[in-house]
Motif scaffolding. Structure first.
Motif, PDB file in Angstrom:
ATOM      1  N   VAL A  49     -23.465 -12.195   1.312  1.00 13.78           N
ATOM      2  CA  VAL A  49     -23.260 -12.178  -1.037  1.00 13.78           C
ATOM      3  C   VAL A  49     -22.350 -13.375  -1.043  1.00 13.78           C
ATOM      4  O   VAL A  49     -22.934 -13.781  -2.313  1.00 13.78           O
ATOM      5  N   GLN A  50     -21.808 -13.550  -0.222  1.00 10.65           N
ATOM      6  CA  GLN A  50     -20.455 -15.136  -1.083  1.00 10.65           C
ATOM      7  C   GLN A  50     -21.738 -15.940  -0.623  1.00 10.65           C
ATOM      8  O   GLN A  50     -21.938 -16.942  -1.580  1.00 10.65           O
ATOM      9  N   ARG A  51     -22.664 -15.900   0.544  1.00 13.00           N
ATOM     10  CA  ARG A  51     -23.027 -17.160   0.501  1.00 13.00           C
ATOM     11  C   ARG A  51     -24.850 -17.321  -0.550  1.00 13.00           C
ATOM     12  O   ARG A  51     -24.588 -18.689  -0.643  1.00 13.00           O
ATOM     13  N   ALA A  52     -24.356 -16.283  -0.772  1.00 14.37           N
ATOM     14  CA  ALA A  52     -26.118 -16.465  -1.227  1.00 14.37           C
ATOM     15  C   ALA A  52     -25.177 -16.911  -2.655  1.00 14.37           C
ATOM     16  O   ALA A  52     -26.124 -17.316  -3.812  1.00 14.37           O
ATOM     17  N   THR A  53     -23.980 -16.544  -3.054  1.00  7.28           N
ATOM     18  CA  THR A  53     -23.796 -16.620  -4.762  1.00  7.28           C
ATOM     19  C   THR A  53     -23.209 -17.952  -4.545  1.00  7.28           C
ATOM     20  O   THR A  53     -23.760 -19.122  -5.879  1.00  7.28           O
ATOM     21  N   ALA A  54     -22.897 -18.756  -3.650  1.00  7.49           N
ATOM     22  CA  ALA A  54     -22.613 -20.372  -4.223  1.00  7.49           C
ATOM     23  C   ALA A  54     -23.263 -20.747  -3.692  1.00  7.49           C
ATOM     24  O   ALA A  54     -23.125 -21.930  -4.053  1.00  7.49           O
ATOM     25  N   VAL A  55     -24.334 -20.812  -3.410  1.00 10.53           N
ATOM     26  CA  VAL A  55     -25.730 -21.473  -3.733  1.00 10.53           C
ATOM     27  C   VAL A  55     -26.340 -22.125  -5.026  1.00 10.53           C
ATOM     28  O   VAL A  55     -26.680 -22.705  -5.303  1.00 10.53           O
ATOM     29  N   THR A  56     -25.851 -20.509  -5.978  1.00  5.13           N
ATOM     30  CA  THR A  56     -26.487 -20.551  -7.364  1.00  5.13           C
ATOM     31  C   THR A  56     -25.797 -21.979  -7.830  1.00  5.13           C
ATOM     32  O   THR A  56     -24.767 -21.802  -8.352  1.00  5.13           O
ATOM     33  N   ALA A  57     -26.363 -22.777  -8.819  1.00  8.24           N
ATOM     34  CA  ALA A  57     -26.576 -23.720  -9.038  1.00  8.24           C
ATOM     35  C   ALA A  57     -26.716 -23.369 -11.255  1.00  8.24           C
ATOM     36  O   ALA A  57     -27.507 -23.708 -11.374  1.00  8.24           O
ATOM     37  N   THR A  61     -33.340 -21.672 -10.852  1.00  8.31           N
ATOM     38  CA  THR A  61     -33.143 -21.785  -9.342  1.00  8.31           C
ATOM     39  C   THR A  61     -33.759 -22.392  -8.186  1.00  8.31           C
ATOM     40  O   THR A  61     -34.948 -23.256  -9.025  1.00  8.31           O
ATOM     41  N   PHE A  62     -33.191 -22.982  -7.509  1.00 11.59           N
ATOM     42  CA  PHE A  62     -33.821 -23.559  -6.419  1.00 11.59           C
ATOM     43  C   PHE A  62     -34.510 -23.048  -5.328  1.00 11.59           C
ATOM     44  O   PHE A  62     -34.799 -21.645  -4.821  1.00 11.59           O
ATOM     45  N   ALA A  67     -34.522 -18.266  -0.942  1.00 11.94           N
ATOM     46  CA  ALA A  67     -34.888 -18.114  -0.202  1.00 11.94           C
ATOM     47  C   ALA A  67     -33.340 -17.265   0.921  1.00 11.94           C
ATOM     48  O   ALA A  67     -33.943 -16.315   1.356  1.00 11.94           O
ATOM     49  N   VAL A  68     -32.106 -17.570   0.268  1.00 13.85           N
ATOM     50  CA  VAL A  68     -30.793 -17.331   0.442  1.00 13.85           C
ATOM     51  C   VAL A  68     -30.825 -15.973   0.730  1.00 13.85           C
ATOM     52  O   VAL A  68     -30.476 -14.768   0.911  1.00 13.85           O
ATOM     53  N   ALA A  69     -31.294 -15.708  -0.865  1.00 11.20           N
ATOM     54  CA  ALA A  69     -31.041 -14.131  -1.926  1.00 11.20           C
ATOM     55  C   ALA A  69     -32.055 -13.339  -0.890  1.00 11.20           C
ATOM     56  O   ALA A  69     -31.502 -12.130  -0.672  1.00 11.20           O
ATOM     57  N   ILE A  70     -33.033 -13.448  -0.589  1.00 10.30           N
ATOM     58  CA  ILE A  70     -34.101 -12.761   0.564  1.00 10.30           C
ATOM     59  C   ILE A  70     -33.287 -12.782   1.175  1.00 10.30           C
ATOM     60  O   ILE A  70     -33.758 -11.276   2.347  1.00 10.30           O
ATOM     61  N   VAL A  71     -33.253 -13.480   1.819  1.00  6.24           N
ATOM     62  CA  VAL A  71     -32.476 -13.527   3.359  1.00  6.24           C
ATOM     63  C   VAL A  71     -31.499 -12.592   3.426  1.00  6.24           C
ATOM     64  O   VAL A  71     -31.335 -10.941   4.389  1.00  6.24           O
ATOM     65  N   SER A  72     -30.520 -12.456   2.743  1.00  2.00           N
ATOM     66  CA  SER A  72     -29.310 -12.075   2.827  1.00  2.00           C
ATOM     67  C   SER A  72     -29.119 -10.193   2.320  1.00  2.00           C
ATOM     68  O   SER A  72     -28.907  -9.319   3.048  1.00  2.00           O
ATOM     69  N   SER A  73     -30.687 -10.580   1.408  1.00  2.00           N
ATOM     70  CA  SER A  73     -30.317  -8.531   1.000  1.00  2.00           C
ATOM     71  C   SER A  73     -31.149  -8.117   1.526  1.00  2.00           C
ATOM     72  O   SER A  73     -30.891  -6.708   1.721  1.00  2.00           O
ATOM     73  N   LYS A  83     -35.608  -9.302  10.021  1.00  2.00           N
ATOM     74  CA  LYS A  83     -35.511 -10.341  10.095  1.00  2.00           C
ATOM     75  C   LYS A  83     -36.378 -10.598   9.310  1.00  2.00           C
ATOM     76  O   LYS A  83     -37.253 -10.215   9.317  1.00  2.00           O
ATOM     77  N   VAL A  84     -36.235 -11.895   8.157  1.00  2.00           N
ATOM     78  CA  VAL A  84     -37.214 -12.643   7.154  1.00  2.00           C
ATOM     79  C   VAL A  84     -38.179 -13.675   7.971  1.00  2.00           C
ATOM     80  O   VAL A  84     -37.123 -14.838   8.650  1.00  2.00           O
ATOM     81  N   THR A  85     -39.773 -13.571   8.246  1.00  2.00           N
ATOM     82  CA  THR A  85     -40.054 -14.322   9.054  1.00  2.00           C
ATOM     83  C   THR A  85     -40.730 -15.424   8.548  1.00  2.00           C
ATOM     84  O   THR A  85     -40.831 -16.436   8.700  1.00  2.00           O
ATOM     85  N   LYS A  86     -41.105 -15.198   6.936  1.00  2.00           N
ATOM     86  CA  LYS A  86     -41.895 -15.640   6.521  1.00  2.00           C
ATOM     87  C   LYS A  86     -42.024 -15.637   5.285  1.00  2.00           C
ATOM     88  O   LYS A  86     -42.120 -14.188   4.554  1.00  2.00           O
ATOM     89  N   ILE A  87     -42.101 -16.748   4.297  1.00  2.00           N
ATOM     90  CA  ILE A  87     -41.606 -15.957   2.547  1.00  2.00           C
ATOM     91  C   ILE A  87     -42.730 -16.876   1.868  1.00  2.00           C
ATOM     92  O   ILE A  87     -42.305 -18.276   1.894  1.00  2.00           O
ATOM     93  N   GLU A  88     -43.425 -16.319   1.067  1.00  2.00           N
ATOM     94  CA  GLU A  88     -44.439 -17.477   0.892  1.00  2.00           C
ATOM     95  C   GLU A  88     -44.885 -16.336  -0.813  1.00  2.00           C
ATOM     96  O   GLU A  88     -45.168 -15.669  -1.110  1.00  2.00           O
TER      97      GLU A  88
END
Length: 90
Positions: A49-57, A61-62, A67-73, A83-88
């Motif tokens: 959760v900390q990693r996902a919120t640290a990337v937000t600027a 939305t970047f 991607a970090v939010a989806i992987v963290s969720s 495990k997330v293998t593909k995001i499209e």
């Protein structure tokens, strides 16, 4: 006693029975929730959760943030086993 009075009595008894059973189900459900929360609390994975919120600027939305939010969720919801293998984009 007429049929109308008998019908009203049956309706009141039936509705009171349903109400009592619903109260019983609600009470047992709340009791079960309290019991489960007391003896088997949910594990919180704060690292992701900390990693996902640290990337937000700001309000922007970047793709990396998404991607970090989806992987963290997925990691939080599956307890680290998913495990997330593909995001499209669809």
């Amino acid at each position: 006693m007429s049929n109308f009075e008998l019908g009203l009595i049956l309706m009141v008894v039936g509705m009171a029975t349903v109400y009592a059973i619903l109260l019983l189900v609600i009470g047992l459900g709340k009791g079960l929730i309290l019991l489960i929360n007391k003896y088997a609390p949910e594990e919180i994975i704060a690292k992701n959760v900390q990693r996902a919120t640290a990337v937000t600027a700001g309000n922007k939305t970047f793709p990396e943030t998404a991607a970090v939010a989806i992987v963290s969720s997925v990691s939080i919801l599956t307890g680290g086993q998913g495990k997330v293998t593909k995001i499209e984009k669809m």
